[in-house]
Scaffold this motif. Structure first.
Motif, PDB file in Angstrom:
ATOM      1  N   SER A 139     -43.696 -22.544 -40.142  1.00 46.89           N
ATOM      2  CA  SER A 139     -45.124 -22.788 -40.380  1.00 46.89           C
ATOM      3  C   SER A 139     -45.377 -23.861 -41.432  1.00 46.89           C
ATOM      4  N   VAL A 140     -44.315 -24.435 -41.986  1.00 48.10           N
ATOM      5  CA  VAL A 140     -44.474 -25.511 -42.976  1.00 48.10           C
ATOM      6  C   VAL A 140     -44.949 -26.790 -42.272  1.00 48.10           C
ATOM      7  N   ARG A 141     -45.851 -27.520 -42.884  1.00 47.55           N
ATOM      8  CA  ARG A 141     -46.404 -28.754 -42.295  1.00 47.55           C
ATOM      9  C   ARG A 141     -46.748 -28.508 -40.819  1.00 47.55           C
ATOM     10  N   HIS A 142     -47.654 -27.567 -40.606  1.00 47.24           N
ATOM     11  CA  HIS A 142     -47.974 -27.173 -39.232  1.00 47.24           C
ATOM     12  C   HIS A 142     -48.511 -28.347 -38.416  1.00 47.24           C
ATOM     13  N   GLN A 143     -49.085 -29.362 -39.064  1.00 43.79           N
ATOM     14  CA  GLN A 143     -49.630 -30.499 -38.313  1.00 43.79           C
ATOM     15  C   GLN A 143     -48.525 -31.264 -37.592  1.00 43.79           C
ATOM     16  N   ILE A 144     -47.329 -31.327 -38.185  1.00 44.86           N
ATOM     17  CA  ILE A 144     -46.193 -31.957 -37.507  1.00 44.86           C
ATOM     18  C   ILE A 144     -45.795 -31.132 -36.298  1.00 44.86           C
ATOM     19  N   LYS A 145     -45.735 -29.823 -36.455  1.00 42.85           N
ATOM     20  CA  LYS A 145     -45.342 -28.955 -35.337  1.00 42.85           C
ATOM     21  C   LYS A 145     -46.375 -28.992 -34.223  1.00 42.85           C
ATOM     22  N   THR A 146     -47.649 -29.059 -34.586  1.00 49.69           N
ATOM     23  CA  THR A 146     -48.707 -29.132 -33.579  1.00 49.69           C
ATOM     24  C   THR A 146     -48.646 -30.462 -32.843  1.00 49.69           C
ATOM     25  N   SER A 147     -48.452 -31.553 -33.573  1.00 50.51           N
ATOM     26  CA  SER A 147     -48.314 -32.865 -32.932  1.00 50.51           C
ATOM     27  C   SER A 147     -47.143 -32.875 -31.970  1.00 50.51           C
ATOM     28  N   ASN A 148     -46.047 -32.252 -32.382  1.00 47.11           N
ATOM     29  CA  ASN A 148     -44.865 -32.184 -31.526  1.00 47.11           C
ATOM     30  C   ASN A 148     -45.171 -31.421 -30.244  1.00 47.11           C
ATOM     31  N   PHE A 149     -45.839 -30.290 -30.369  1.00 42.90           N
ATOM     32  CA  PHE A 149     -46.158 -29.462 -29.202  1.00 42.90           C
ATOM     33  C   PHE A 149     -47.017 -30.232 -28.200  1.00 42.90           C
ATOM     34  N   TYR A 150     -48.069 -30.869 -28.677  1.00 44.40           N
ATOM     35  CA  TYR A 150     -48.973 -31.568 -27.762  1.00 44.40           C
ATOM     36  C   TYR A 150     -48.288 -32.765 -27.100  1.00 44.40           C
ATOM     37  N   LEU A 151     -47.412 -33.439 -27.832  1.00 43.56           N
ATOM     38  CA  LEU A 151     -46.710 -34.569 -27.229  1.00 43.56           C
ATOM     39  C   LEU A 151     -45.709 -34.079 -26.175  1.00 43.56           C
ATOM     40  N   GLU A 152     -44.988 -33.004 -26.470  1.00 42.59           N
ATOM     41  CA  GLU A 152     -44.090 -32.435 -25.463  1.00 42.59           C
ATOM     42  C   GLU A 152     -44.849 -32.113 -24.186  1.00 42.59           C
ATOM     43  N   GLN A 153     -45.972 -31.442 -24.335  1.00 35.49           N
ATOM     44  CA  GLN A 153     -46.754 -31.050 -23.161  1.00 35.49           C
ATOM     45  C   GLN A 153     -47.312 -32.261 -22.430  1.00 35.49           C
ATOM     46  N   LYS A 154     -47.693 -33.278 -23.164  1.00 31.38           N
ATOM     47  CA  LYS A 154     -48.225 -34.494 -22.523  1.00 31.38           C
ATOM     48  C   LYS A 154     -47.154 -35.159 -21.666  1.00 31.38           C
ATOM     49  N   ILE A 155     -45.937 -35.228 -22.177  1.00 32.50           N
ATOM     50  CA  ILE A 155     -44.855 -35.854 -21.411  1.00 32.50           C
ATOM     51  C   ILE A 155     -44.483 -34.999 -20.202  1.00 32.50           C
ATOM     52  N   LEU A 156     -44.286 -33.697 -20.432  1.00 28.97           N
ATOM     53  CA  LEU A 156     -43.761 -32.820 -19.388  1.00 28.97           C
ATOM     54  C   LEU A 156     -44.790 -32.464 -18.329  1.00 28.97           C
ATOM     55  N   ARG A 157     -46.041 -32.316 -18.731  1.00 23.15           N
ATOM     56  CA  ARG A 157     -47.040 -31.824 -17.780  1.00 23.15           C
ATOM     57  C   ARG A 157     -47.988 -32.914 -17.275  1.00 23.15           C
ATOM     58  N   ARG A 158     -47.918 -34.105 -17.884  1.00 19.49           N
ATOM     59  CA  ARG A 158     -48.798 -35.192 -17.429  1.00 19.49           C
ATOM     60  C   ARG A 158     -47.987 -36.420 -17.014  1.00 19.49           C
TER      61      ARG A 158
END
Length: 869
Positions: free
Chosen positions: A285-304
């Motif tokens: 949960s440290v620097r959650h903004q990095i983890k959130t950015s990572n999640f959305y980018l993963e999903q953008k690549i894989l699902r779009r």
């Protein structure tokens, strides 16, 4: 006498408290010396940390070194790969971990020679239980690591067989005292006798006695450390002083010896116990903004992006794999253990977010190009909307589409129950320049509306269709805010209400009161770990007001506001006269067409050093907890922690666990599942489940934490080092969290939850070929009309996989006329693959090499198919 197998290596953080560019400067000197030493000493070999990215960056500044590297790799004396970067193993999507291996292996083969086929992660902060399954997808049957073992609770040997949930096994070699166990630096050479007596021989004895090991693995190296010069002479001196016999070895050589053993114990499960090394159990949960950015980018690549590329290639539009691989590399550079964990300086955090920005620009640009080209080739007008389904199964349900029109009052011929969820008005603009065959001309641009509609639609699998709209005199339904009065939403039997400061839920069978809460506590930790503050207690953040957003006469979104006064700084939490500041927060709740309760929490963070958590109170008796992890599920149970835990552990083994996308609380007849976008950490306590949203801090490392006694993690308290402030890790300002909840009156089903995850994350992808605003899609104004347009079908479907779960679909790396589909089985039951699907291609491993396949995917396993368009 024990034979110690000495492996000379360097551990190379691409960034940490120093930047990637700092590391590049260090490599300029160090890697050059490595090559020089290897070329002048035939008995030496060296491991470049198992990642290809650092070699690529060195060759960029030393192109003349490429041939030298190739020669040494061919001789088996310089070891590169198989990873592209040293991945975190708990936070990334399983597909990201696989691509890290695929790209690392294929890049090494293309540029330098055969990669080191060793699952080498010497410093990663713990490992998910499916790592053996993932490694086997690329043909790697072994794993070399440091952190996460406990030889009393897990296995009784530093060498063992590690079995994934699928039953797939790898030979595991652990060095309990770290990758620097036999670190022979200049000082150690000077005091070699002391080094052998106090460090080398005791470590060898520990590894020998933890099971029956005649040969042990001894890594010699540390962060950014150079090659051991004249290693043959050093080993000769070592053998005169040591009670053991040392040979110069390599990781592949030692793994080959393990393969010949038939006495190794077996272990199944995650590796995350902090017995001999810290694993930072709360870094999720440290620097959650990095983890959130990572999640959305993963999903953008894989699902779009990747499915769109497959649809594009089916229709003759080719975008090179090189661009896609560059996009993946930008993401993978953000997934190294320190990087994605967030245990970095602010200077590095800025670099990380910049890479996310660059990657998103590539991803958005690829999508923009594909959508516009297909719309152009279909000869669409400005009243047509091109809608994609990037899933490999037919989609029937709600999607959002973006439209520009001269009026809000429009009617679609293929979007049922259309509702405007967002709109923006653009007034008339005068004297607008137009480029025509006659030259420059000027005109007036009419007013228009940029709108997002939501409605029900039927879409073909992995393809597209076109719908049309026309102006109408009838007003279109639109979300309208009702400021007072209504305090509930309802869909079918499900009702969510806000009463007396509590959020309540009922489905007609069960009523759950106060089932969502926000709680906050001080964080005395750092960018590695949360730490409780002595004298502080977790505080409930109250909600005060509610209103609804309605469509027609029906409430669709419940908006609940709250504010609380909280201590401004850490010291204020235990002060008699604390300085306090008001924080505001808002949660929007809505029920979608699949029955999921969707939530969006906005939290305006104005305070420092604290942990914010979502407390879920499902009120389920005799509950069990099931966590979705990388391609599987595990049941977690709180373990009793002894009061004198420090005798066994270097860090408190707190009952805080990781999940990938979902956590389910269930008994035999009732369940509630939490789905999170970017949240990775949970705790179960007194029948409540706490989802960590953010843990903010102002320090990179601190000593003597309550759950982590002793030295600070990182280098901050080493001799000559300084403490590092991290104001950006406080994440001041607005923070957003997106989640969903599903309530079921039945037993937990891995298949059901997996399908819900996949459906929930299904994106809305649409495009309108219009000229009123060429900046809705950033590259529209620079993608010029093609002179020759192929004829495309009005609708398209590449393939229908049916109900099978697909983790990835993308253009094949090895064949331009093929595409890859990876099918998951994240359950404990085998699944059959239809023969009709197998006839379209061949079963391969993740490297696209043919493999034997009997038509069945085993439990918690996956199948990769290479198919013809």
């Amino acid at each position: 006498m024990t034979q110690t197998n000495l492996v000379n290596h360097t551990h190379w953080d691409r960034e940490w408290y120093f930047t990637t560019m700092d590391a590049l400067v260090l490599s300029d000197q160090l890697f050059t010396e490595v090559l020089d030493e290897l070329e002048s000493h035939q008995d030496a070999n060296f491991c470049l940390d198992g990642q290809t990215s650092i070699v690529d960056e060195y060759v960029d500044i030393h192109p003349e070194a490429k041939e030298r590297i190739q020669k040494l790799v061919k001789e088996g004396r310089l070891f590169i790969g198989p990873w592209y970067t040293q991945t975190d193993a708990l936070i990334p999507d399983s597909e990201s971990i696989l691509r890290n291996l695929i790209i690392g292996i294929k890049d090494t083969q293309a540029k330098y020679g055969n990669p080191m086929m060793v699952g080498y992660l010497p410093d990663t902060f713990g490992f998910n239980a499916q790592m053996p399954t993932l490694l086997q997808q690329v043909g790697i049957d072994n794993f070399v690591f440091w952190r996460g073992t406990n030889f009393k609770r897990q296995m009784n040997s530093v060498y063992f067989k590690w079995r994934g949930l699928s039953g797939k096994e790898v030979y595991a070699a652990n060095f309990p005292f770290g990758y620097f166990t036999a670190q022979i630096d200049v000082e150690s050479k000077r005091k070699l006798g002391e080094f052998v007596e106090k460090r080398f021989d005791p470590a060898a004895k520990f590894e020998m006695t933890h099971f029956k090991n005649d040969e042990v693995l001894m890594p010699s190296g540390i962060d950014q450390m150079n090659i051991v010069k004249n290693i043959g002479q050093t080993v000769a001196k070592l053998n005169k002083l040591s009670e053991n016999h040392t040979v110069i070895s390599s990781y592949p050589e030692y793994i080959a010896k393990l393969r010949n053993r038939n006495d190794l114990p077996e272990y199944q499960g995650e590796l995350r116990l902090p017995t001999y090394a810290r694993v930072h159990r709360t870094i999720g949960s440290v620097r959650h903004q990095i983890k959130t950015s990572n999640f959305y980018l993963e999903q953008k690549i894989l699902r779009r992006v990747e499915p769109l590329m497959v649809i594009a290639r089916k229709n003759g539009i080719k975008i090179g794999n090189g661009l896609l691989i560059k996009l993946w590399k930008k993401l993978l550079e953000c997934q190294a253990h320190d990087t994605l964990g967030g245990s970095v300086s602010d200077n590095v955090a800025i670099d990380i977010q910049h890479r996310f920005k660059e990657a998103n620009e590539i991803a958005d640009g690829i999508e923009n190009m594909i959508k516009k080209k297909i719309a152009e080739f279909l000869k669409l007008g400005d009243h047509d909307v091109l809608i994609f389904n990037t899933d490999t199964t037919r989609y029937v349900g709600s999607k959002q589409i973006s439209v520009v029109a001269s009026t809000k009052n429009i009617k679609f011929d293929g979007l049922e129950q259309a509702v405007i969820v967002k709109s923006k008005h653009f007034p008339v603009r005068h004297h607008i320049l137009m480029m025509t065959p006659r030259g420059q001309e000027y005109t007036d641009e009419p007013e228009y509306f940029q709108m997002t509609f939501e409605g029900k639609i039927d879409l073909p699998p992995l393809g597209y269709k076109v719908i049309h709209f026309a102006e109408t005199n009838e007003a279109v339904n639109e979300f309208v805010t009702v400021e007072s009065g209504s305090n509930y939403i309802q869909s079918g039997n499900q009702r969510v209400s806000f009463e007396n400061g509590q959020i309540n839920y009922t489905n007609g069978i069960h009523k759950i009161t106060n089932f969502i809460q926000l709680v906050d506590s001080g964080n005395a930790g750092d960018t590695y770990d949360y730490s409780p503050l002595k004298g502080d207690k977790e505080r409930l953040l109250k909600f005060q007001n509610a209103h609804t957003k309605v469509v027609g006469n029906k409430a669709k979104i419940l908006v609940i506001d709250g504010s609380s006064k909280l201590p401004l700084h850490l010291e204020d939490r235990v002060a008699t006269e604390p300085i306090e500041k008001t924080v505001k927060y808002q949660i929007n709740l809505s029920i979608d067409d699949q029955g999921l309760l969707n939530g969006q929490l906005s939290f305006d963070n104005q305070i420092y050093s604290h942990r914010l958590r979502l407390k879920l109170n499902p009120q389920i008796d005799n509950q069990k907890i099931f966590a979705h992890i990388q391609d599987g599920f595990v049941q977690t149970t709180n373990q009793k922690i002894s009061a004198d835990w420090q005798k066994e552990f270097v860090e408190k083994p707190v009952n805080i666990f990781n999940f990938d996308k979902a956590v389910t609380i269930a008994n035999a007849s009732q369940q509630m599942t939490f789905f999170g976008k970017g949240m990775k950490e949970y705790e179960e306590r007194k029948q409540s489940v706490y989802i960590t949203l953010m843990a903010t801090t102002g320090q990179l490392g601190k000593p003597n934490l309550a759950w982590r006694p002793g030295r600070a993690s990182g280098d901050t308290t080493n001799q000559g080092h300084v403490m590092m402030e991290t104001p950006l890790a406080e994440e001041i300002g607005e923070n957003k969290f997106v989640f969903a909840l599903a309530f079921k009156e039945d037993a937990f089903s891995e298949q059901q939850v997996s399908q819900q995850i996949h459906r929930w994350l299904s994106p809305s992808v649409s495009y309108q070929l219009q000229k009123l605003n060429l900046f809705i899609n950033r590259l529209d104004n620079k993608i010029w009309e093609a002179e020759y347009k192929p004829t495309l079908p009005a609708t398209c479907s590449v393939i229908d996989i049916g109900s099978l779960l697909v983790s990835a679909v993308y253009p094949a790396y090895s064949d331009d006329d093929k595409f890859v589909v990876r099918i998951q089985n994240p359950t404990d039951e085998e699944i059959k693959i239809p023969k009709t699907l197998l006839k379209r291609g061949v079963a391969v491993n993740a490297l696209e090499e043919p493999v034997e396949f009997d038509g069945t995917i085993g439990k918690y396993n996956m199948l990769t198919l290479k198919l013809t368009y």
